[in-house]
Write a protein that holds these residues in place. Sequence first.
Motif, mmCIF file in Angstrom:
data_model
loop_
_atom_site.group_PDB
_atom_site.id
_atom_site.type_symbol
_atom_site.label_atom_id
_atom_site.label_comp_id
_atom_site.label_asym_id
_atom_site.label_seq_id
_atom_site.Cartn_x
_atom_site.Cartn_y
_atom_site.Cartn_z
ATOM 1 N N CYS A 148 -50.539 58.336 57.631
ATOM 2 C CA CYS A 148 -51.617 59.331 57.613
ATOM 3 C C CYS A 148 -52.785 58.752 56.828
ATOM 4 C CB CYS A 148 -51.174 60.627 56.921
ATOM 5 S SG CYS A 148 -49.834 61.525 57.691
ATOM 6 N N SER A 181 -47.411 67.396 59.406
ATOM 7 C CA SER A 181 -48.734 66.956 59.857
ATOM 8 C C SER A 181 -48.704 66.403 61.274
ATOM 9 C CB SER A 181 -49.289 65.911 58.896
ATOM 10 O OG SER A 181 -48.558 64.704 58.967
ATOM 11 N N LEU A 199 -50.288 73.394 56.853
ATOM 12 C CA LEU A 199 -49.189 72.463 56.591
ATOM 13 C C LEU A 199 -48.111 73.128 55.742
ATOM 14 C CD1 LEU A 199 -51.007 69.075 55.819
ATOM 15 C CD2 LEU A 199 -49.623 69.616 57.827
#
Length: 213
Positions: A148, A181, A199
């Motif tokens: 990420c 995510s 989230l």
Amino acid sequence: MTPLDIEALFTRSTGDYLFARWGRPIAPVVFGVEDATLAVVKGAIEAIVALAGHQMAETDPELGANLMVFFLRDWAELPEVPNLARMIPDLGPLCERLTQAGANQYRSFRFDAEGRIKAAFVFVRMDEDLSGMPADALALNQAAQVICLWSDRAFREHSPLALAGETVILRPEIGAVIRASYDRMMPAVARDPSHALRLAARIGQGGGGDASV
């Protein structure tokens, strides 16, 4: 993790909230390690990608390899890598800044038109601290930090890793954030802190997970 904890993971030092995940399968290539370590690094990447529910690929149709991981002893080695200067703007001045800062790692991302990650470059300078780390811990740490677009401050105080007995694992709460995510109902790019609330809700619904090597 609380929504504020999650928000901090993607709030940059500028104060801006920015999240992005990969928008294409990850096709890695690793430089500067022996075959045994190469298998450990690729295994760590595969473990994190599986945790996310994302995909691996042998090659990227546009770039060939879209995740390039370089292990080196000195930042001065990077400008000598063929064609790297074409992919990393101002490579020479960057290496000078990294040397002056005493940095031992650096990550650079590339994004598609929608803002999703399409490529990443990971540079790891094997200084005394990193040379003392087990290969599996070093590999899992780098894989976790490239899955990420985390904040530049996300892991300054705490590593994304933990020990379970003698096994190096991803901290369960970080694994939960990665899994949530990559939920197909979540956006691939987010610039509003309300994303952290979503989230947190996903994690509360059982979006956890861990990874080990």
